[in-house]
Design a protein around this motif. Structure first.
Motif, PDB file in Angstrom:
ATOM      1  N   ARG A   9       0.829  -1.223   0.000  1.00 55.72           N
ATOM      2  CA  ARG A   9       0.000   0.000   0.000  1.00 55.72           C
ATOM      3  C   ARG A   9       0.851   1.255   0.000  1.00 55.72           C
ATOM      4  O   ARG A   9       0.587   2.197  -0.747  1.00 55.72           O
ATOM      5  CB  ARG A   9      -0.903   0.024   1.228  1.00 55.72           C
ATOM      6  CG  ARG A   9      -2.051  -0.903   1.178  1.00 55.72           C
ATOM      7  CD  ARG A   9      -2.879  -0.733   2.419  1.00 55.72           C
ATOM      8  NE  ARG A   9      -3.853  -1.799   2.499  1.00 55.72           N
ATOM      9  CZ  ARG A   9      -4.692  -1.946   3.481  1.00 55.72           C
ATOM     10  NH1 ARG A   9      -4.697  -1.104   4.486  1.00 55.72           N
ATOM     11  NH2 ARG A   9      -5.544  -2.939   3.488  1.00 55.72           N
ATOM     12  N   ALA A  10       1.858   1.287   0.886  1.00 52.39           N
ATOM     13  CA  ALA A  10       2.703   2.473   0.996  1.00 52.39           C
ATOM     14  C   ALA A  10       3.521   2.693  -0.278  1.00 52.39           C
ATOM     15  O   ALA A  10       3.649   3.823  -0.756  1.00 52.39           O
ATOM     16  CB  ALA A  10       3.624   2.359   2.205  1.00 52.39           C
ATOM     17  N   LEU A  11       4.083   1.619  -0.821  1.00 52.82           N
ATOM     18  CA  LEU A  11       4.853   1.747  -2.055  1.00 52.82           C
ATOM     19  C   LEU A  11       3.971   2.211  -3.201  1.00 52.82           C
ATOM     20  O   LEU A  11       4.340   3.112  -3.957  1.00 52.82           O
ATOM     21  CB  LEU A  11       5.516   0.414  -2.402  1.00 52.82           C
ATOM     22  CG  LEU A  11       6.651  -0.015  -1.484  1.00 52.82           C
ATOM     23  CD1 LEU A  11       7.050  -1.446  -1.776  1.00 52.82           C
ATOM     24  CD2 LEU A  11       7.841   0.917  -1.631  1.00 52.82           C
ATOM     25  N   LEU A  12       2.801   1.595  -3.339  1.00 55.13           N
ATOM     26  CA  LEU A  12       1.896   1.977  -4.415  1.00 55.13           C
ATOM     27  C   LEU A  12       1.455   3.422  -4.259  1.00 55.13           C
ATOM     28  O   LEU A  12       1.394   4.162  -5.245  1.00 55.13           O
ATOM     29  CB  LEU A  12       0.671   1.038  -4.454  1.00 55.13           C
ATOM     30  CG  LEU A  12      -0.355   1.358  -5.541  1.00 55.13           C
ATOM     31  CD1 LEU A  12       0.267   1.251  -6.932  1.00 55.13           C
ATOM     32  CD2 LEU A  12      -1.546   0.423  -5.434  1.00 55.13           C
ATOM     33  N   ALA A  13       1.171   3.855  -3.041  1.00 53.09           N
ATOM     34  CA  ALA A  13       0.703   5.225  -2.804  1.00 53.09           C
ATOM     35  C   ALA A  13       1.684   6.245  -3.377  1.00 53.09           C
ATOM     36  O   ALA A  13       1.300   7.114  -4.174  1.00 53.09           O
ATOM     37  CB  ALA A  13       0.486   5.456  -1.311  1.00 53.09           C
ATOM     38  N   GLY A  14       2.950   6.146  -2.979  1.00 56.35           N
ATOM     39  CA  GLY A  14       3.940   7.109  -3.450  1.00 56.35           C
ATOM     40  C   GLY A  14       4.249   6.976  -4.925  1.00 56.35           C
ATOM     41  O   GLY A  14       4.323   7.978  -5.653  1.00 56.35           O
ATOM     42  N   ASN A  50      -7.022  -0.685  -0.855  1.00 55.77           N
ATOM     43  CA  ASN A  50      -6.661  -2.103  -0.797  1.00 55.77           C
ATOM     44  C   ASN A  50      -6.415  -2.582  -2.226  1.00 55.77           C
ATOM     45  O   ASN A  50      -7.321  -3.076  -2.888  1.00 55.77           O
ATOM     46  CB  ASN A  50      -7.785  -2.899  -0.131  1.00 55.77           C
ATOM     47  CG  ASN A  50      -7.362  -4.324   0.136  1.00 55.77           C
ATOM     48  OD1 ASN A  50      -6.185  -4.636   0.180  1.00 55.77           O
ATOM     49  ND2 ASN A  50      -8.342  -5.189   0.306  1.00 55.77           N
ATOM     50  N   PRO A  51      -5.166  -2.455  -2.723  1.00 57.59           N
ATOM     51  CA  PRO A  51      -4.905  -2.801  -4.129  1.00 57.59           C
ATOM     52  C   PRO A  51      -5.004  -4.296  -4.399  1.00 57.59           C
ATOM     53  O   PRO A  51      -4.669  -5.115  -3.557  1.00 57.59           O
ATOM     54  CB  PRO A  51      -3.474  -2.302  -4.340  1.00 57.59           C
ATOM     55  CG  PRO A  51      -2.855  -2.326  -2.982  1.00 57.59           C
ATOM     56  CD  PRO A  51      -3.970  -2.022  -2.010  1.00 57.59           C
ATOM     57  N   ALA A  69       7.227  -0.394 -11.458  1.00 60.94           N
ATOM     58  CA  ALA A  69       7.310   1.056 -11.263  1.00 60.94           C
ATOM     59  C   ALA A  69       6.269   1.516 -10.243  1.00 60.94           C
ATOM     60  O   ALA A  69       6.443   2.557  -9.611  1.00 60.94           O
ATOM     61  CB  ALA A  69       7.108   1.787 -12.588  1.00 60.94           C
ATOM     62  N   LEU A  70       5.216   0.724 -10.080  1.00 59.49           N
ATOM     63  CA  LEU A  70       4.179   1.055  -9.106  1.00 59.49           C
ATOM     64  C   LEU A  70       4.421   0.405  -7.749  1.00 59.49           C
ATOM     65  O   LEU A  70       3.937   0.891  -6.727  1.00 59.49           O
ATOM     66  CB  LEU A  70       2.806   0.631  -9.640  1.00 59.49           C
ATOM     67  CG  LEU A  70       2.365   1.336 -10.923  1.00 59.49           C
ATOM     68  CD1 LEU A  70       1.096   0.699 -11.466  1.00 59.49           C
ATOM     69  CD2 LEU A  70       2.175   2.824 -10.682  1.00 59.49           C
ATOM     70  N   LEU A  71       5.161  -0.707  -7.718  1.00 60.04           N
ATOM     71  CA  LEU A  71       5.306  -1.470  -6.479  1.00 60.04           C
ATOM     72  C   LEU A  71       6.731  -1.526  -5.936  1.00 60.04           C
ATOM     73  O   LEU A  71       6.956  -2.110  -4.885  1.00 60.04           O
ATOM     74  CB  LEU A  71       4.815  -2.910  -6.698  1.00 60.04           C
ATOM     75  CG  LEU A  71       3.363  -3.067  -7.093  1.00 60.04           C
ATOM     76  CD1 LEU A  71       3.053  -4.528  -7.353  1.00 60.04           C
ATOM     77  CD2 LEU A  71       2.447  -2.504  -6.024  1.00 60.04           C
ATOM     78  N   ASP A  72       7.690  -0.957  -6.652  1.00 68.07           N
ATOM     79  CA  ASP A  72       9.091  -1.139  -6.290  1.00 68.07           C
ATOM     80  C   ASP A  72       9.550  -0.181  -5.204  1.00 68.07           C
ATOM     81  O   ASP A  72       9.171   0.985  -5.170  1.00 68.07           O
ATOM     82  CB  ASP A  72       9.970  -0.943  -7.526  1.00 68.07           C
ATOM     83  CG  ASP A  72      11.256  -1.729  -7.444  1.00 68.07           C
ATOM     84  OD1 ASP A  72      11.415  -2.515  -6.500  1.00 68.07           O
ATOM     85  OD2 ASP A  72      12.093  -1.542  -8.331  1.00 68.07           O
TER      86      ASP A  72
END
Length: 195
Positions: A9-14, A50-51, A69-72
């Motif tokens: 969640r945190a990685l996707l958010a940023g 909640n992805p 690029a969305l989860l790294d």
């Protein structure tokens, strides 16, 4: 990718907010392109959403960026060990993915996943950026790509253009496989312009 310090969640958010802004898109425009509600996108960018696999694939397609690029997380150290227990699972309607590694070399980015298709389950994708490669480790995997279906057993491989509609299905017992996605880095990082 996501480890013990940062959740999916945190990685996707940023990463989602940075990618959206880099492409010059409003939440409304990204909602239109991805088919994901504006409120849901807002929650994802704030880290409260909640992805699912479907959501991340839709965002990858809409932003024309690799899934990683969305989860790294930030670049790994030269010696990398990924412990199964430390990697969060990203689940979809029929698949559980564990992101193991993102590797960039020259103009190519490769993402490595542990993929498990749940027993008697199916995972559909409308398509996403990159080329997809799968090697079955255990079980029988039914793969359909753009209407063409094939059956794979342990040790079998399939590769295809990830932008095509495709699905993975475990007709019987659960299937364990390795999923590798690769992208041209330049295409994945250049902004998308409307003409």
């Amino acid at each position: 990718m996501a480890g013990t310090d940062e959740s999916i969640r945190a990685l996707l958010a940023g990463n989602l907010k940075r990618a959206r802004e880099r492409h010059g898109l409003s939440l409304s425009e990204l909602s239109r392109r991805s088919g994901i509600g504006k409120a849901t996108l807002s929650q994802l960018e704030s880290g409260s959403g909640n992805p699912t696999i479907e959501t991340v694939f839709s965002l990858s397609r809409a932003l024309d960026v690799p899934i990683s690029a969305l989860l790294d997380a930030p670049a790994p150290r030269p010696f990398t060990v990924v412990r199964a227990a430390e990697v969060e699972v990203l689940s979809g309607e029929g698949v559980d993915l564990r992101a193991l590694r993102r590797i960039t070399s020259g103009d190519t980015t490769v993402e490595l996943y542990d993929q498990r298709v749940r027993a008697r389950s199916r995972q559909k994708s409308l398509g996403h950026a990159g080329t997809e490669h799968t090697v079955v480790q255990d079980g029988v995997l039914l793969v359909t790509v753009d209407g063409h279906r094939t059956e794979l057993g342990p040790g079998d491989y399939v590769g295809f253009d990830g932008s095509l509609p495709h699905s993975y299905e475990a007709a019987g017992e659960a299937v364990r496989s390795v999923l590798l996605l690769h992208y041209r880095t330049t295409a994945a990082t250049e902004p998308v312009h409307d003409h």
